[in-house]
Write a protein that holds these residues in place. Structure first.
Motif, mmCIF file in Angstrom:
data_model
loop_
_atom_site.group_PDB
_atom_site.id
_atom_site.type_symbol
_atom_site.label_atom_id
_atom_site.label_comp_id
_atom_site.label_asym_id
_atom_site.label_seq_id
_atom_site.Cartn_x
_atom_site.Cartn_y
_atom_site.Cartn_z
ATOM 1 N N LYS A 153 0.131 -6.655 5.084
ATOM 2 C CA LYS A 153 0.065 -6.874 3.872
ATOM 3 C C LYS A 153 1.024 -7.911 3.346
ATOM 4 C CE LYS A 153 0.739 -4.181 -0.630
ATOM 5 N NZ LYS A 153 0.831 -2.839 -1.147
ATOM 6 N N TYR A 154 2.194 -7.935 3.927
ATOM 7 C CA TYR A 154 3.246 -8.877 3.905
ATOM 8 C C TYR A 154 3.527 -9.530 5.356
ATOM 9 C CZ TYR A 154 4.450 -6.399 -0.058
ATOM 10 O OH TYR A 154 4.317 -5.599 -1.442
ATOM 11 N N THR A 171 -2.674 -10.612 1.290
ATOM 12 C CA THR A 171 -1.587 -10.625 2.179
ATOM 13 C C THR A 171 -0.639 -11.753 1.762
ATOM 14 O OG1 THR A 171 -3.107 -10.246 4.343
ATOM 15 C CG2 THR A 171 -0.870 -11.433 4.750
ATOM 16 N N ARG A 172 0.457 -11.361 1.542
ATOM 17 C CA ARG A 172 1.625 -12.307 1.064
ATOM 18 C C ARG A 172 2.209 -12.862 2.022
ATOM 19 N NH1 ARG A 172 -0.305 -8.351 -1.572
ATOM 20 N NH2 ARG A 172 -0.665 -8.563 -3.823
#
Lengths: 113, 112
Positions: free
Chosen positions: B9-10, B107-108
């Motif tokens: 996600k990150y 997705t950062r």
């Protein structure tokens, strides 16, 4: 070259008011026009979509108006609610072709209670 | 029951590193996409795959290489990360004959 132009960039309305977002496109091959809603930290989610064979489509408080000759379409949100506060994207694609979505730049909507 | 999922996600990494983002969909779709959302929230197509075959490559630098091991997965590998690669990357999927594209949570990616 921006193929889908969206306005305004931001909008603040009071609860119960009407929110209107406008989009214009250039490519006459586009035949599918969805609106996506995106909340902070989330992915875009389809809100409502229209094909060019109809001039209007309504789903609950959300209505798309489509003007093929002017190459414009708009989203109306009736009785706007604070929960509608999000970023709204118009998009266009050619179904049966590349089918990539070409997005407008987005509009941040804030609905005050 | 996540429809389109992405990992991680990150992602925070240094310039010059190589990283991968994974995408999986359990909707039975056969067409998958990667989009990039920049800091101004502009969404732009990067790649599209249909049944593991690349059908769109939208003038993305060749440091970006998508890979589709099967119809349910589309991964994105990025070599030699640059500061300008910092963005949110979204995977999406749809049925070939369908209309709606379903997006993952994003997705950062932050490149320092």
């Amino acid at each position: 070259q921006q193929q889908v132009k969206q306005s305004p960039q931001s909008l603040i309305v009071q609860k119960g008011g009407i929110s209107i977002i406008n989009c214009a496109y250039e490519n006459t091959a586009f035949d599918y026009f969805p609106w996506y809603q995106q909340f902070p930290g989330k992915g875009p989610a389809l809100l409502i979509a229209i094909r060019p064979d109809v001039s209007e489509k309504k789903e609950g408080r959300f209505t798309i108006s489509f003007n093929k000759s002017a190459k414009q379409f708009s989203l109306h949100i009736m009785d706007s609610q604070p929960g509608d506060s999000a970023t709204y994207f118009c998009a266009a694609s050619t179904l049966g072709g590349s089918e990539k979505l070409v997005f407008g730049k987005g509009m941040k909507l804030t609905v005050n209670p | 029951d996540t429809a389109v999922s992405q990992t991680p996600k990150y992602l925070v990494t240094q310039m010059g590193n190589d990283k991968s983002i994974k995408c999986e969909q359990n909707l039975g779709h056969d067409t998958m996409y990667w989009y990039k959302q920049d800091s101004k929230k502009f969404l732009k197509i990067m790649f599209s795959y249909n049944n593991k075959e690349l059908i769109i490559n939208e003038t993305v630098p060749n440091r970006f290489s998508p890979k589709s091991p099967d119809k349910a997965h589309l991964n994105l590998h990025i070599n030699s990360l640059e500061l300008g690669d910092s963005a949110v990357y979204f995977c999406a999927s749809k049925l070939r004959d369908g209309e709606t594209q379903y997006f993952g949570p994003g997705t950062r990616l932050l490149v320092l």
